[in-house]
Write a protein that holds these residues in place. Structure first.
Motif, PDB file in Angstrom:
ATOM      1  N   ASP A  99      77.065  47.483  55.857  1.00 37.52           N
ATOM      2  CA  ASP A  99      77.364  46.071  55.555  1.00 37.52           C
ATOM      3  C   ASP A  99      76.292  45.449  54.668  1.00 37.52           C
ATOM      4  O   ASP A  99      76.605  44.725  53.721  1.00 37.52           O
ATOM      5  CB  ASP A  99      77.513  45.251  56.842  1.00 37.52           C
ATOM      6  CG  ASP A  99      78.893  45.379  57.460  1.00 37.52           C
ATOM      7  OD1 ASP A  99      79.750  46.090  56.892  1.00 37.52           O
ATOM      8  OD2 ASP A  99      79.117  44.764  58.520  1.00 37.52           O
ATOM      9  N   GLU A 100      75.028  45.725  54.980  1.00 47.38           N
ATOM     10  CA  GLU A 100      73.949  45.170  54.154  1.00 47.38           C
ATOM     11  C   GLU A 100      74.013  45.722  52.730  1.00 47.38           C
ATOM     12  O   GLU A 100      73.838  44.985  51.755  1.00 47.38           O
ATOM     13  CB  GLU A 100      72.580  45.468  54.765  1.00 47.38           C
ATOM     14  CG  GLU A 100      71.451  44.822  53.976  1.00 47.38           C
ATOM     15  CD  GLU A 100      70.059  45.150  54.507  1.00 47.38           C
ATOM     16  OE1 GLU A 100      69.092  44.690  53.870  1.00 47.38           O
ATOM     17  OE2 GLU A 100      69.933  45.859  55.523  1.00 47.38           O
ATOM     18  N   GLU A 105      88.481  44.857  45.429  1.00 54.75           N
ATOM     19  CA  GLU A 105      87.854  45.441  46.615  1.00 54.75           C
ATOM     20  C   GLU A 105      87.062  44.371  47.373  1.00 54.75           C
ATOM     21  O   GLU A 105      87.109  44.307  48.599  1.00 54.75           O
ATOM     22  CB  GLU A 105      86.943  46.613  46.234  1.00 54.75           C
ATOM     23  CG  GLU A 105      87.686  47.861  45.822  1.00 54.75           C
ATOM     24  CD  GLU A 105      88.380  48.590  46.968  1.00 54.75           C
ATOM     25  OE1 GLU A 105      87.936  48.494  48.135  1.00 54.75           O
ATOM     26  OE2 GLU A 105      89.373  49.283  46.688  1.00 54.75           O
ATOM     27  N   LEU A 106      86.354  43.519  46.630  1.00 50.03           N
ATOM     28  CA  LEU A 106      85.610  42.430  47.272  1.00 50.03           C
ATOM     29  C   LEU A 106      86.564  41.452  47.935  1.00 50.03           C
ATOM     30  O   LEU A 106      86.340  41.033  49.071  1.00 50.03           O
ATOM     31  CB  LEU A 106      84.719  41.709  46.255  1.00 50.03           C
ATOM     32  CG  LEU A 106      84.022  40.433  46.753  1.00 50.03           C
ATOM     33  CD1 LEU A 106      83.172  40.697  47.993  1.00 50.03           C
ATOM     34  CD2 LEU A 106      83.193  39.821  45.641  1.00 50.03           C
ATOM     35  N   TYR A 107      87.630  41.054  47.244  1.00 45.80           N
ATOM     36  CA  TYR A 107      88.595  40.118  47.827  1.00 45.80           C
ATOM     37  C   TYR A 107      89.173  40.669  49.125  1.00 45.80           C
ATOM     38  O   TYR A 107      89.288  39.951  50.122  1.00 45.80           O
ATOM     39  CB  TYR A 107      89.754  39.859  46.875  1.00 45.80           C
ATOM     40  CG  TYR A 107      89.443  39.053  45.637  1.00 45.80           C
ATOM     41  CD1 TYR A 107      88.245  38.372  45.466  1.00 45.80           C
ATOM     42  CD2 TYR A 107      90.380  38.980  44.611  1.00 45.80           C
ATOM     43  CE1 TYR A 107      87.992  37.652  44.325  1.00 45.80           C
ATOM     44  CE2 TYR A 107      90.136  38.245  43.463  1.00 45.80           C
ATOM     45  CZ  TYR A 107      88.939  37.587  43.324  1.00 45.80           C
ATOM     46  OH  TYR A 107      88.699  36.870  42.199  1.00 45.80           O
ATOM     47  N   THR A 108      89.543  41.936  49.116  1.00 40.61           N
ATOM     48  CA  THR A 108      90.134  42.543  50.302  1.00 40.61           C
ATOM     49  C   THR A 108      89.126  42.583  51.448  1.00 40.61           C
ATOM     50  O   THR A 108      89.454  42.248  52.589  1.00 40.61           O
ATOM     51  CB  THR A 108      90.643  43.965  49.991  1.00 40.61           C
ATOM     52  OG1 THR A 108      91.616  43.867  48.946  1.00 40.61           O
ATOM     53  CG2 THR A 108      91.257  44.620  51.206  1.00 40.61           C
ATOM     54  N   PRO A 165      84.870  38.042  57.581  1.00 44.34           N
ATOM     55  CA  PRO A 165      84.357  36.714  57.225  1.00 44.34           C
ATOM     56  C   PRO A 165      82.934  36.706  56.674  1.00 44.34           C
ATOM     57  O   PRO A 165      82.607  35.866  55.844  1.00 44.34           O
ATOM     58  CB  PRO A 165      84.435  35.932  58.551  1.00 44.34           C
ATOM     59  CG  PRO A 165      85.507  36.625  59.321  1.00 44.34           C
ATOM     60  CD  PRO A 165      85.417  38.088  58.934  1.00 44.34           C
ATOM     61  N   ALA A 166      82.100  37.655  57.052  1.00 43.70           N
ATOM     62  CA  ALA A 166      80.713  37.687  56.561  1.00 43.70           C
ATOM     63  C   ALA A 166      80.659  37.844  55.040  1.00 43.70           C
ATOM     64  O   ALA A 166      79.710  37.385  54.400  1.00 43.70           O
ATOM     65  CB  ALA A 166      79.941  38.821  57.235  1.00 43.70           C
ATOM     66  N   THR A 188      82.066  35.608  48.118  1.00 43.72           N
ATOM     67  CA  THR A 188      83.166  35.070  47.307  1.00 43.72           C
ATOM     68  C   THR A 188      83.050  33.558  47.162  1.00 43.72           C
ATOM     69  O   THR A 188      83.335  33.016  46.090  1.00 43.72           O
ATOM     70  CB  THR A 188      84.543  35.448  47.888  1.00 43.72           C
ATOM     71  OG1 THR A 188      84.634  35.009  49.236  1.00 43.72           O
ATOM     72  CG2 THR A 188      84.765  36.950  47.809  1.00 43.72           C
ATOM     73  N   ASN A 189      82.614  32.870  48.204  1.00 44.77           N
ATOM     74  CA  ASN A 189      82.478  31.411  48.109  1.00 44.77           C
ATOM     75  C   ASN A 189      81.372  31.008  47.144  1.00 44.77           C
ATOM     76  O   ASN A 189      81.526  30.042  46.386  1.00 44.77           O
ATOM     77  CB  ASN A 189      82.262  30.792  49.495  1.00 44.77           C
ATOM     78  CG  ASN A 189      83.548  30.736  50.278  1.00 44.77           C
ATOM     79  OD1 ASN A 189      84.604  30.417  49.740  1.00 44.77           O
ATOM     80  ND2 ASN A 189      83.482  31.074  51.549  1.00 44.77           N
ATOM     81  N   ALA A 190      80.271  31.725  47.145  1.00 47.42           N
ATOM     82  CA  ALA A 190      79.196  31.433  46.180  1.00 47.42           C
ATOM     83  C   ALA A 190      79.692  31.664  44.756  1.00 47.42           C
ATOM     84  O   ALA A 190      79.394  30.875  43.842  1.00 47.42           O
ATOM     85  CB  ALA A 190      77.975  32.302  46.470  1.00 47.42           C
TER      86      ALA A 190
END
Length: 191
Positions: free
Chosen positions: A63-64, A118-121, A127-128, A133-135
């Protein structure tokens, strides 16, 4: 042999200050080729040409590593987006910049389209990852708001995202004139 640490030459640690960056870059390439689901520490280590142990030295877990890789990717796309819009001197230039972003100036490669999705999915499931994506969305909207009101910037951002999805999944080339027409309509410009 005296002073050699028990008969063996002391190994010096390989100085590799760019190793973490190489791992992050390699992670993006592995994701582009195999998807998030096919990305493993072993594949990334091989692509970065680093020992497998380097993965856990530099990252506490997958994850990191994925957050670092997708954070780098989103930042690089946002920078290109910001540069393209910052170059616009007039409202017409800004509309043309948005159209150019949509037709491939910012997401110019299949690799970028694949990484984006891939990021969107991943963000949709985890949620982490929505922080990444929000930034990215905040930066995109801020760049748009230099030229358009808040509501128009929001709609243009959604148009960019939607047409980018169409480009990634479609089989027909996109018509740049139609894209420009859509941008002009959303921006309230006469046809």
């Amino acid at each position: 042999m005296a002073g050699d640490g028990g008969g063996r030459a002391a190994r010096s640690r390989r100085h590799d200050p760019q190793r973490r960056d190489r791992i992050v870059a390699a992670c993006l390439e592995v994701i582009a080729e195999h998807g998030v689901a096919g990305t493993s520490h072993r594949r990334v280590a091989a692509a970065a040409d680093v020992p497998l142990g380097s993965m856990t030295y530099h990252f506490s877990g997958m994850d990191e590593l994925l957050r670092a890789a997708f954070g780098r990717f989103a930042s690089s796309v946002a920078e290109r987006f910001e540069r393209r819009l910052a170059a616009a001197a007039t409202a017409a230039d800004a509309r043309q910049a948005v159209a150019s972003i949509i037709v491939g100036e910012v997401f110019g490669s299949r690799r970028d389209l694949v990484l984006t999705h891939e990021l969107y999915t991943l963000a949709a499931r985890e949620p982490a990852f929505r922080a990444v994506t929000n930034a990215w969305m905040r930066r995109s909207r801020a760049a748009l708001e230099r030229h358009f009101d808040t509501t128009t910037a929001l709609m243009l951002d959604a148009l960019i995202e939607g047409l980018t999805i169409h480009e990634a999944l479609g089989t027909q080339p996109r018509d740049p004139a139609l894209v420009r027409l859509a941008v002009d309509r959303l921006a309230g410009q006469p046809e």
